[in-house]
Design an enzyme around this catalytic site. Sequence first.
Site, PDB file in Angstrom:
ATOM      1  CG  ASP A 141      -1.989   1.042   1.204  1.00  0.00           C
ATOM      2  OD1 ASP A 141      -2.418   1.480   2.300  1.00  0.00           O
ATOM      3  OD2 ASP A 141      -2.385   1.474   0.097  1.00  0.00           O
ATOM      4  CE  LYS A 144       0.838   6.097 -10.266  1.00  0.00           C
ATOM      5  NZ  LYS A 144       0.120   7.294 -10.161  1.00  0.00           N
ATOM      6  CG  ASP A 169      -5.440  -0.010  -0.972  1.00  0.00           C
ATOM      7  OD1 ASP A 169      -5.265   1.090  -0.420  1.00  0.00           O
ATOM      8  OD2 ASP A 169      -6.549  -0.346  -1.454  1.00  0.00           O
ATOM      9  CG  ASN A 170      -4.551   2.263  -3.400  1.00  0.00           C
ATOM     10  OD1 ASN A 170      -3.709   2.204  -2.518  1.00  0.00           O
ATOM     11  ND2 ASN A 170      -5.739   2.829  -3.215  1.00  0.00           N
ATOM     12  CD  GLU A 199      -8.251   5.158   0.150  1.00  0.00           C
ATOM     13  OE1 GLU A 199      -8.585   4.099  -0.379  1.00  0.00           O
ATOM     14  OE2 GLU A 199      -7.107   5.611   0.041  1.00  0.00           O
TER      15      GLU A 199
HETATM   16  C1  LIG Z   1      -3.804  10.097  -3.162  1.00  0.00           C
HETATM   17  C2  LIG Z   1      -4.890   9.515  -4.029  1.00  0.00           C
HETATM   18  N1  LIG Z   1      -5.588  10.390  -4.777  1.00  0.00           N
HETATM   19  C3  LIG Z   1      -6.595   9.957  -5.579  1.00  0.00           C
HETATM   20  C4  LIG Z   1      -6.920   8.616  -5.646  1.00  0.00           C
HETATM   21  C5  LIG Z   1      -6.201   7.695  -4.885  1.00  0.00           C
HETATM   22  C6  LIG Z   1      -5.163   8.139  -4.061  1.00  0.00           C
HETATM   23  C7  LIG Z   1      -4.425   7.153  -3.231  1.00  0.00           C
HETATM   24  C8  LIG Z   1      -5.176   6.217  -2.486  1.00  0.00           C
HETATM   25  C9  LIG Z   1      -4.518   5.268  -1.713  1.00  0.00           C
HETATM   26  O1  LIG Z   1      -5.200   4.341  -0.975  1.00  0.00           O
HETATM   27  C10 LIG Z   1      -3.098   5.218  -1.659  1.00  0.00           C
HETATM   28  N2  LIG Z   1      -2.477   4.274  -0.894  1.00  0.00           N
HETATM   29  C11 LIG Z   1      -1.145   4.257  -0.836  1.00  0.00           C
HETATM   30  N3  LIG Z   1      -0.362   5.147  -1.518  1.00  0.00           N
HETATM   31  C12 LIG Z   1      -0.901   6.097  -2.313  1.00  0.00           C
HETATM   32  O2  LIG Z   1      -0.151   6.880  -2.936  1.00  0.00           O
HETATM   33  C13 LIG Z   1      -2.352   6.173  -2.412  1.00  0.00           C
HETATM   34  C14 LIG Z   1      -3.020   7.122  -3.196  1.00  0.00           C
HETATM   35 MG   LIG Z   2      -3.947   2.673  -0.377  1.00  0.00          MG
END
Ligand SMILES: Cc1ncccc1-c1cc(O)c2nc[nH]c(=O)c2c1
Ligand SMILES: [Mg+2]
Length: 214
Positions: A141, A144, A169-170, A199
Amino acid sequence: SGQSRPMRILQFVQSAAAPGDANSAICAVDSYCANVEWAMNVGDKKGQILDAVVLAVRPRWVLELGTYCGYSTMRIARLLPPGARLVTLEMNQHYAQVAKQILGHAGLDTQVDLLVGASSALIPQLKKKFEMETFDLIFIDHWKASYLPDARLLEECGLLAPGTVLLADNVTCPGAPDYLQYVRNSPRYRSEYFPCQLEYLQVEDGMEKSVFLG
Ligand SMILES: Cc1ncccc1-c1cc(O)c2nc[nH]c(=O)c2c1
Ligand SMILES: [Mg+2]
């Protein structure tokens, strides 16, 4: 008031959550981030998927890549069997400092080792530092662009055993296409996708669960 978003989250947890009560600290972070200001915690919906995986694996050794404020660190640590250890890596010193305090407030700092630095530099040191062999569960997490190189590095360092579970995640938002392509096409993994929402938002995201086959 706090000069950064993580600081404001910490201050809310310290004011709203009962000391030593992990669930109230988790609820406080979710309440603040759902109602006051968004933050990149895994959140409660994806957090329930994370919980289910932790309970199914019953891990002795867990690695988390990306601590941020310690929200998922708390979700994992509160479900660990006695004697189990969670190692979490965070690149950002300020995030790590906040996470340490949130974990302390929740009474979860004894199960957790929080290391500050680049995952690429820390991963090769873990076996020796913790006198361990392989991880049972890895929660990815962080950034990316690091998902795939760090998965490859974990393989090369012999930190994965047949059956080790990687939960990322993501994989849809922001997305990790190179990582997905790898775990879904490599004969060394059996991969499964869990569609969910980003989230605190109605945006589509997803988590990828990949079992290392050796
Ligand atoms: C920051 C953000 N903006 C728009 C859409 C998604 C995100 C986002 C969401 C997450 O859960 C993340 N987890 C770990 N690291 C990340 O960089 C990260 C970024
Ligand atoms: Mg995340």
